[in-house]
Design a protein around this motif. Structure first.
Motif, PDB file in Angstrom:
ATOM      1  N   LYS A   1      67.672  30.073  20.108  1.00  0.00           N
ATOM      2  CA  LYS A   1      68.242  31.238  20.783  1.00  0.00           C
ATOM      3  C   LYS A   1      69.661  31.505  20.290  1.00  0.00           C
ATOM      4  N   LEU A   2      70.435  30.456  20.113  1.00  0.00           N
ATOM      5  CA  LEU A   2      71.811  30.608  19.650  1.00  0.00           C
ATOM      6  C   LEU A   2      71.854  31.007  18.177  1.00  0.00           C
ATOM      7  N   THR A   3      70.951  30.458  17.395  1.00  0.00           N
ATOM      8  CA  THR A   3      70.884  30.806  15.972  1.00  0.00           C
ATOM      9  C   THR A   3      70.578  32.288  15.797  1.00  0.00           C
ATOM     10  N   ASN A   4      69.766  32.821  16.673  1.00  0.00           N
ATOM     11  CA  ASN A   4      69.373  34.232  16.587  1.00  0.00           C
ATOM     12  C   ASN A   4      70.530  35.197  16.830  1.00  0.00           C
ATOM     13  N   ILE A   5      71.597  34.722  17.465  1.00  0.00           N
ATOM     14  CA  ILE A   5      72.760  35.600  17.661  1.00  0.00           C
ATOM     15  C   ILE A   5      73.860  35.295  16.635  1.00  0.00           C
ATOM     16  N   GLY A   6      73.506  34.501  15.625  1.00  0.00           N
ATOM     17  CA  GLY A   6      74.402  34.325  14.486  1.00  0.00           C
ATOM     18  C   GLY A   6      75.317  33.130  14.504  1.00  0.00           C
TER      19      GLY A   6
ATOM     20  N   GLN B   1      81.239  31.536  14.772  1.00  0.00           N
ATOM     21  CA  GLN B   1      80.281  31.251  13.707  1.00  0.00           C
ATOM     22  C   GLN B   1      79.698  29.843  13.794  1.00  0.00           C
TER      23      GLN B   1
ATOM     24  N   GLU C   1      76.588  32.718  25.366  1.00  0.00           N
ATOM     25  CA  GLU C   1      76.142  33.746  24.422  1.00  0.00           C
ATOM     26  C   GLU C   1      77.112  34.923  24.412  1.00  0.00           C
ATOM     27  N   LYS C   2      77.587  35.306  25.590  1.00  0.00           N
ATOM     28  CA  LYS C   2      78.545  36.409  25.684  1.00  0.00           C
ATOM     29  C   LYS C   2      79.847  36.065  24.962  1.00  0.00           C
TER      30      LYS C   2
ATOM     31  N   LYS D   1      79.435  36.190  21.133  1.00  0.00           N
ATOM     32  CA  LYS D   1      79.444  37.565  20.623  1.00  0.00           C
ATOM     33  C   LYS D   1      80.843  38.174  20.698  1.00  0.00           C
TER      34      LYS D   1
ATOM     35  N   GLU E   1      83.014  36.410  18.135  1.00  0.00           N
ATOM     36  CA  GLU E   1      82.349  36.305  16.829  1.00  0.00           C
ATOM     37  C   GLU E   1      82.393  34.867  16.308  1.00  0.00           C
TER      38      GLU E   1
END
Length: 645
Positions: free
Chosen positions: A94-99, A75, A66-67, A70, A73
């Motif tokens: 969970k991964l979809t929620n961070i884009g 995609q 996740e880090k 982010k 960036e």
């Protein structure tokens, strides 16, 4: 279109490398972030950037990835291993929620694919096409021979042939094993006789299989598919040939029904064999495979299709596996600079072996001294024979073309030598030919870094605004067209080889008080006229053109020569921080030189048609930490000092 940032997991695996190989066909559209826990992973050095993440068996895997998502960036996230695919699918929400979009089927389907013993039950629409699976307690003597393999195995690991009760007893107490009928190749298969001979000896000769690749859209409808006949070695496909899906049509129809019910998305790979009783499937993997990249070379680029059509709804060329070619997978090797390996500490200054063209020119001569003073070993390549005769050091272009230069000895090539804007067509053509030869040989020799000095003139002109690196080129003369031609050639090379990192520096027009520059650069000659107390006339006083001081030009090339870029192909504008009109420039210079403004004449400002050429240097500063340092006042002072006024 802005580049799509893709995270490729298990970058050192066969699947990860296969995804990278597929991306080479549309490399200019994507930025690749390699993800893995091996700093020497082969595929890592084909990516723009590489990030170390924990093993997917580590409790911190999802937290750390996740880090990374982010930070870079990312995609799209593409799994490269079965266990990793399961973990990413489980954490899809969970991964979809961070884009980030995970290229994976739902967790429930991925999990079902792991349990080979329940294929017939879970994919019941296609139950008759799967090899039969037995429990040890239900096995009868007439069922032999059988194949025993791990329930959740992969890559044909841990497989045993069971021909007798004694063989069964050795395996049956091993946890996690399943027992299946053997999909024997049909009688006319080229591998049939060898397969039967080894089977009688208790060996599983993995000589051939059918690989069926299916692609499902967001509605879980089958949108593309292809099949290949694969020759195996140690369970790994080494030769593939396109295979018509006519014999597989019944199975495809049935399994498609199952996969739609289970909400499949993206790639689904099915392995099986044509037997005397028709097609028999024995493995399903909801991911790309080790031959994905090879299929891309044969016309079926499923990675491109999944990214652009399935995820972004952008239509691309239709996928079609060419039946005119065969695919071969054997061995490959790669040379990488030690400083690019993440785990190795980088020194503040690394001595390089550099090959420089244009060393006798205005910028090249200063750059040569600057790089040499830094401790680099700089060799010179002369594009004109007379230069070599006068200097007696270095190589000639003839040496390059005849193969006398071992470019693999160089870490960096700085290609500065090129015809001038006022050169003849013949001279410009020679520059193109020489540039093609040098760039091509650099890639063939796996030179780590190649820097080509291009020009802002490739953009053409505009009435307002600045040109960024993403703007389309619009060359207006033969010199600019030549620069674009070389840029395009370099870009095409990166689609074939990713070992050399090419950087194109689009340089603003250079102001310098040297004779070689005064003959073709208007601003420089005007400054000299002011020094000589001559009146100058500005026919386009409001025109804006990016002009850079000679010192800044040298500094920029030096900066990028010492910079270890991770990009395979990068274009960067080199320009001043601030741009002035021609009139503003000359007024500032006149004031610094102690001259009166009445020496500057202008013609019909009101009727002037803007014909500007201004390039943005934001990328150089923000991404590469370079910006110009020389003001117009300093430029004027240098002219005065250098020319002795």
């Amino acid at each position: 279109m802005k580049k799509i940032t893709i995270g490729i997991c298990s970058i050192g695996s066969g699947v990860g490398q296969s995804v990278v190989d597929s991306c080479k066909f549309f490399r200019e559209k994507v930025s690749l972030i390699g993800l893995g826990n091996n700093p020497l992973a082969y595929g890592a050095f084909d990516c723009d950037k590489y990030a170390i993440i924990p093993s997917y068996y580590d409790d911190q895997y999802i937290i750390e990835i996740e880090k990374i998502i982010k930070k870079h960036e990312i995609q799209i996230l593409i799994p490269g291993h079965d266990d990793e695919a399961l973990l990413l699918a489980k954490n899809h929400e969970k991964l979809t929620n961070i884009g980030v979009k995970v290229l994976s089927s739902p967790y429930e389907l991925v999990l079902i694919c792991r349990h080979k013993s329940t294929y017939a039950e879970n994919f019941h629409e296609a139950a008759n096409y799967f090899v039969k699976t037995y429990k040890a307690i239900d096995i009868k003597d007439e069922f032999f021979p059988l194949i025993a393999k791990p329930e959740q195995g992969f890559a044909s690991k841990g497989i045993e042939i069971i021909t007798t009760r004694d063989d069964l007893e050795k395996i049956e107490f091993e946890p996690g094993y399943i027992y299946q009928e053997i999909a024997v190749p049909r009688g006319q298969d080229p591998s049939y006789n060898a397969f039967i001979k080894q089977l009688r000896k208790g060996n599983n000769l993995q000589v051939s299989e059918i690989s069926l690749q299916l692609l499902f859209d967001r509605n879980s409808d089958l949108v593309e598919h292809c099949a290949t006949y694969n020759t195996l070695k140690g369970g790994v496909p080494i030769e593939i040939q396109p295979y018509t899906t006519t014999e597989l049509s019944g199975f495809i129809k049935a399994i498609t029904s199952s996969l739609k019910r289970l909400k499949a998305f993206g790639p689904i790979n099915i392995q099986g064999r044509i037997t005397d009783h028709g097609f028999k499937a024995f493995e399903i993997n909801p991911r790309f495979t080790g031959i994905t990249g090879l299929r891309a070379k044969l016309g079926f680029n499923e990675v491109e299709f999944c990214i652009f059509t399935l995820i972004y709804s952008i239509k691309i060329k239709k996928l079609k596996l060419s039946n005119k070619y065969l695919g071969i997978r054997q061995v490959a090797s790669k040379k990488v600079l030690q400083s690019r390996v993440i785990s190795i500490k980088k020194e503040d200054s690394v001595q390089k072996n550099i090959l420089l063209t244009g060393s006798t020119g205005m910028i090249g001569s200063y750059l040569l001294k600057q790089l040499s003073d830094q401790g680099h070993s700089v060799s010179r390549l002369y594009t004109q024979e007379k230069e070599l005769i006068d200097n007696k050091k270095g190589y000639s272009i003839t040496d390059l073309k005849s193969g006398k230069i071992n470019l693999s000895n160089f870490d960096t090539i700085v290609h500065l030598g090129f015809a001038r804007p006022n050169s003849t067509d013949s001279e410009i053509h020679s520059s193109i030919v020489n540039s093609f030869e040098l760039a091509t040989q650099a890639a063939q020799s796996a030179v780590d870094q190649f820097i080509f000095i291009s020009s802002q003139s490739v953009y053409g002109f505009t009435s307002n605004g600045k040109f960024t690196e993403d703007c389309k080129t619009n060359p207006q003369n033969n010199y600019a067209r030549a620069k674009v031609t070389v840029e395009d050639h370099i870009k095409s090379i990166t689609k074939l080889s990713n070992e050399t990192r090419f950087t194109v520096l689009r340089l603003a027009s250079v102001i310098a008080p040297f004779d070689s520059n005064l003959s073709h650069e208007a601003y420089s000659s005007m400054i000299v006229s002011l020094l000589k107390n001559k009146t100058i006339t500005l026919s386009t006083p409001n025109r804006l053109i990016s002009k850079i001081d000679f010192h800044d030009a040298v500094d920029a090339i030096d900066h990028f020569t010492n910079y270890s870029s991770s990009s395979v192909y990068e274009v960067v504008n080199i320009a001043p921080n601030k741009n002035f009109s021609l009139l503003e420039t000359m007024k500032t210079v006149a004031q610094e030189l102690g001259k009166t403004e009445d020496m500057i004449l202008t013609e019909s400002i009101e009727n002037e048609e803007p014909n500007n050429l201004v390039i943005s240097a934001e990328k150089a500063e923000q991404q590469y930490d370079w910006k110009s340092k020389t003001s117009l006042n300093k430029t004027a002072k240098y002219f005065k000092k250098h020319l002795g006024y």
